[in-house]
Design a protein around this motif. Structure first.
Motif, PDB file in Angstrom:
ATOM      1  N   LEU A  37       0.818  -1.205   0.000  1.00 23.64           N
ATOM      2  CA  LEU A  37       0.000   0.000   0.000  1.00 23.64           C
ATOM      3  C   LEU A  37       0.855   1.260   0.000  1.00 23.64           C
ATOM      4  O   LEU A  37       0.453   2.290  -0.545  1.00 23.64           O
ATOM      5  N   ASP A  38       2.045   1.199   0.604  1.00 22.50           N
ATOM      6  CA  ASP A  38       2.952   2.354   0.584  1.00 22.50           C
ATOM      7  C   ASP A  38       3.366   2.687  -0.855  1.00 22.50           C
ATOM      8  O   ASP A  38       3.430   3.864  -1.236  1.00 22.50           O
ATOM      9  N   PHE A  39       3.660   1.661  -1.640  1.00 24.36           N
ATOM     10  CA  PHE A  39       4.017   1.877  -3.051  1.00 24.36           C
ATOM     11  C   PHE A  39       2.855   2.518  -3.797  1.00 24.36           C
ATOM     12  O   PHE A  39       3.046   3.444  -4.596  1.00 24.36           O
ATOM     13  N   ILE A  40       1.657   2.032  -3.539  1.00 23.90           N
ATOM     14  CA  ILE A  40       0.476   2.577  -4.211  1.00 23.90           C
ATOM     15  C   ILE A  40       0.273   4.037  -3.832  1.00 23.90           C
ATOM     16  O   ILE A  40       0.034   4.894  -4.690  1.00 23.90           O
ATOM     17  N   THR A  41       0.380   4.332  -2.544  1.00 22.80           N
ATOM     18  CA  THR A  41       0.193   5.708  -2.080  1.00 22.80           C
ATOM     19  C   THR A  41       1.185   6.661  -2.739  1.00 22.80           C
ATOM     20  O   THR A  41       0.839   7.783  -3.127  1.00 22.80           O
ATOM     21  N   GLN A  42       2.412   6.212  -2.903  1.00 24.78           N
ATOM     22  CA  GLN A  42       3.465   7.067  -3.458  1.00 24.78           C
ATOM     23  C   GLN A  42       3.361   7.234  -4.982  1.00 24.78           C
ATOM     24  O   GLN A  42       3.786   8.253  -5.527  1.00 24.78           O
ATOM     25  N   ASN A  43       2.782   6.246  -5.670  1.00 26.59           N
ATOM     26  CA  ASN A  43       2.864   6.237  -7.130  1.00 26.59           C
ATOM     27  C   ASN A  43       1.529   6.320  -7.864  1.00 26.59           C
ATOM     28  O   ASN A  43       1.520   6.580  -9.078  1.00 26.59           O
ATOM     29  N   ASN A  44       0.426   6.117  -7.179  1.00 23.22           N
ATOM     30  CA  ASN A  44      -0.877   6.142  -7.851  1.00 23.22           C
ATOM     31  C   ASN A  44      -1.377   7.577  -7.957  1.00 23.22           C
ATOM     32  O   ASN A  44      -2.260   8.020  -7.228  1.00 23.22           O
ATOM     33  N   ASN A  45      -0.795   8.304  -8.915  1.00 22.54           N
ATOM     34  CA  ASN A  45      -1.146   9.710  -9.084  1.00 22.54           C
ATOM     35  C   ASN A  45      -1.621  10.034 -10.503  1.00 22.54           C
ATOM     36  O   ASN A  45      -1.702  11.205 -10.885  1.00 22.54           O
ATOM     37  N   LEU A  46      -1.897   8.986 -11.286  1.00 15.37           N
ATOM     38  CA  LEU A  46      -2.443   9.151 -12.642  1.00 15.37           C
ATOM     39  C   LEU A  46      -1.578  10.045 -13.530  1.00 15.37           C
ATOM     40  O   LEU A  46      -2.074  10.884 -14.272  1.00 15.37           O
ATOM     41  N   THR A  47      -0.259   9.823 -13.457  1.00 12.38           N
ATOM     42  CA  THR A  47       0.653  10.574 -14.320  1.00 12.38           C
ATOM     43  C   THR A  47       1.467   9.670 -15.239  1.00 12.38           C
ATOM     44  O   THR A  47       2.050  10.154 -16.212  1.00 12.38           O
ATOM     45  N   GLN A  48       1.526   8.364 -14.947  1.00 10.13           N
ATOM     46  CA  GLN A  48       2.281   7.454 -15.807  1.00 10.13           C
ATOM     47  C   GLN A  48       1.878   6.014 -15.523  1.00 10.13           C
ATOM     48  O   GLN A  48       1.357   5.697 -14.453  1.00 10.13           O
ATOM     49  N   TYR A  49       2.112   5.159 -16.520  1.00  2.93           N
ATOM     50  CA  TYR A  49       1.952   3.724 -16.319  1.00  2.93           C
ATOM     51  C   TYR A  49       3.149   3.195 -15.526  1.00  2.93           C
ATOM     52  O   TYR A  49       4.245   3.760 -15.578  1.00  2.93           O
ATOM     53  N   HIS A  50       2.939   2.090 -14.817  1.00  5.47           N
ATOM     54  CA  HIS A  50       4.014   1.440 -14.074  1.00  5.47           C
ATOM     55  C   HIS A  50       4.101  -0.025 -14.488  1.00  5.47           C
ATOM     56  O   HIS A  50       3.096  -0.638 -14.847  1.00  5.47           O
ATOM     57  N   LYS A  51       5.292  -0.575 -14.422  1.00  2.60           N
ATOM     58  CA  LYS A  51       5.482  -1.984 -14.759  1.00  2.60           C
ATOM     59  C   LYS A  51       4.886  -2.880 -13.677  1.00  2.60           C
ATOM     60  O   LYS A  51       4.877  -2.534 -12.495  1.00  2.60           O
ATOM     61  N   HIS A  52       4.429  -4.029 -14.094  1.00  2.00           N
ATOM     62  CA  HIS A  52       3.894  -5.024 -13.170  1.00  2.00           C
ATOM     63  C   HIS A  52       5.011  -5.519 -12.259  1.00  2.00           C
ATOM     64  O   HIS A  52       6.178  -5.610 -12.664  1.00  2.00           O
ATOM     65  N   GLY A  53       4.676  -5.832 -11.029  1.00  4.06           N
ATOM     66  CA  GLY A  53       5.686  -6.246 -10.070  1.00  4.06           C
ATOM     67  C   GLY A  53       6.327  -7.577 -10.377  1.00  4.06           C
ATOM     68  O   GLY A  53       7.466  -7.842  -9.964  1.00  4.06           O
ATOM     69  N   MET A  54       5.636  -8.450 -11.142  1.00  7.20           N
ATOM     70  CA  MET A  54       6.167  -9.773 -11.468  1.00  7.20           C
ATOM     71  C   MET A  54       6.501  -9.906 -12.946  1.00  7.20           C
ATOM     72  O   MET A  54       7.580 -10.373 -13.314  1.00  7.20           O
ATOM     73  N   TYR A  55       5.583  -9.488 -13.808  1.00  6.98           N
ATOM     74  CA  TYR A  55       5.768  -9.617 -15.250  1.00  6.98           C
ATOM     75  C   TYR A  55       6.101  -8.246 -15.830  1.00  6.98           C
ATOM     76  O   TYR A  55       5.210  -7.450 -16.112  1.00  6.98           O
ATOM     77  N   THR A  56       7.393  -7.980 -16.019  1.00  5.83           N
ATOM     78  CA  THR A  56       7.804  -6.644 -16.451  1.00  5.83           C
ATOM     79  C   THR A  56       7.333  -6.324 -17.873  1.00  5.83           C
ATOM     80  O   THR A  56       7.290  -5.162 -18.267  1.00  5.83           O
ATOM     81  N   GLU A  57       6.979  -7.372 -18.657  1.00 10.00           N
ATOM     82  CA  GLU A  57       6.472  -7.109 -20.004  1.00 10.00           C
ATOM     83  C   GLU A  57       5.080  -6.486 -19.979  1.00 10.00           C
ATOM     84  O   GLU A  57       4.611  -5.955 -20.991  1.00 10.00           O
ATOM     85  N   ILE A  58       4.397  -6.548 -18.817  1.00  5.69           N
ATOM     86  CA  ILE A  58       3.106  -5.878 -18.689  1.00  5.69           C
ATOM     87  C   ILE A  58       3.374  -4.417 -18.330  1.00  5.69           C
ATOM     88  O   ILE A  58       3.415  -4.030 -17.169  1.00  5.69           O
ATOM     89  N   TYR A  59       3.572  -3.645 -19.367  1.00  4.29           N
ATOM     90  CA  TYR A  59       3.859  -2.215 -19.199  1.00  4.29           C
ATOM     91  C   TYR A  59       3.185  -1.489 -20.343  1.00  4.29           C
ATOM     92  O   TYR A  59       3.498  -1.713 -21.519  1.00  4.29           O
ATOM     93  N   LYS A  60       2.191  -0.687 -19.990  1.00  2.87           N
ATOM     94  CA  LYS A  60       1.356  -0.015 -20.985  1.00  2.87           C
ATOM     95  C   LYS A  60       0.596  -1.032 -21.833  1.00  2.87           C
ATOM     96  O   LYS A  60       0.191  -0.747 -22.967  1.00  2.87           O
ATOM     97  N   ARG A  61       0.408  -2.218 -21.281  1.00  5.85           N
ATOM     98  CA  ARG A  61      -0.289  -3.302 -21.972  1.00  5.85           C
ATOM     99  C   ARG A  61      -1.369  -3.876 -21.065  1.00  5.85           C
ATOM    100  O   ARG A  61      -1.195  -3.975 -19.848  1.00  5.85           O
ATOM    101  N   TYR A  62      -2.463  -4.291 -21.673  1.00  7.14           N
ATOM    102  CA  TYR A  62      -3.519  -4.927 -20.889  1.00  7.14           C
ATOM    103  C   TYR A  62      -3.172  -6.385 -20.594  1.00  7.14           C
ATOM    104  O   TYR A  62      -2.257  -6.953 -21.201  1.00  7.14           O
TER     105      TYR A  62
END
Length: 279
Positions: free
Chosen positions: A20-45
């Motif tokens: 939740l600390d990571f979410i609080t710091q980064n969930n500001n609707l300014t950029q996509y973030h990579k998935h914590g496990m699958y780094t290929e999930i970036y700007k991808r559904y």
């Protein structure tokens, strides 16, 4: 609808099951973030949107469903565009199978997860409620043949139907669902939002019943943590049909979303086909 879902899915994937600390710091609707496990999930559904694409395509192609037809479509869509995000249970069954019969034979379909709900929303475009419930049950049984799996798929599709056909402004959504499904569910949000069907749909329905802005809802739905991509995607699907809702999202979410063969333009075309058939 599918485009907004893919945005919620791709943006939410960067926060899925993160602290939740990571979410609080980064969930500001300014950029996509990579998935914590699958780094290929970036700007991808992820699998959430891919399985919903399969359901949507089947809605356009066939008015007479059965479990084999649904599973065939899942396998077809997966093999033409393999991507991560699926549970190992579903990914392995899709990967090993060459058709729907293989998938059904391989998979353990006794799951109470939210997978049957995450892909059900476009079924809500159907005008007949009994038809909606029947299609939700058929598709759920392929991988989530449980009371929870079936009920939660119906909740999501019916929520889309409620807003698409202007049955209310959100204040009566919960009573509509309880009456239609003969349930007495108390819809609440428990943070972090669990990936099982009941807590996911409880949270999503509670959030969208009160939301007046897609942008605010996207941020809020992720702030709770847990299965953020699924929750965000479902909220975007339902709110795309809500009339008294501001649907403006930050431009980067559209501009930076993947746009390869099955990316943004493909999703826009699919949305147009659904709108043409069901408007």
């Amino acid at each position: 609808m599918i485009l907004e879902v893919a945005i919620g899915d791709a943006y939410g994937a960067g926060f899925e099951f993160r602290d939740l600390d990571f979410i609080t710091q980064n969930n500001n609707l300014t950029q996509y973030h990579k998935h914590g496990m699958y780094t290929e999930i970036y700007k991808r559904y992820t699998d959430d949107t891919q399985m919903a694409i399969a359901i949507s395509e089947l809605l356009l192609e066939d008015d007479n469903w059965n479990e084999i037809k649904v599973a065939d479509k899942f396998v077809e869509v997966f093999h033409r565009d393999k991507r991560r995000g699926y549970s190992d249970r579903v990914y392995n069954a899709l990967d090993a199978g060459s058709n729907g019969a293989d998938f059904i034979k391989i998979i353990n379909n006794g799951s109470n997860g939210n997978g049957s709900a995450m892909r059900a929303y476009s079924i809500g475009y159907l005008k007949d409620i009994e038809h909606i419930k029947a299609f939700c049950e058929i598709q759920a049984k392929t991988s989530h043949n449980t009371i929870e799996g079936i009920s939660c798929a119906k909740r999501i599709a019916l929520a889309v139907h409620y807003f698409k056909y202007n049955l209310g402004d959100g204040a009566t959504l919960i009573s509509f669902l309880n009456e239609t499904l003969k349930e007495n569910e108390i819809y609440k949000i428990t943070s972090p939002i669990d990936m099982h069907g009941y807590p996911t749909t409880q949270a999503v329905i509670k959030i969208v019943s009160e939301a007046t802005s897609m942008k605010d809802c996207l941020k809020t739905s992720i702030d709770y943590g847990g299965d953020t991509d699924t929750v965000a995607a479902l909220c975007m699907a339902i709110l795309s049909q809500k009339q008294n809702c501001d649907k403006i999202l930050p431009s980067f979410l559209y501009e930076e979303l993947e746009n390869d063969k099955f990316g943004k333009d493909f999703l826009i075309t699919l949305d147009q086909k659904l709108s043409a058939k069901f408007n």
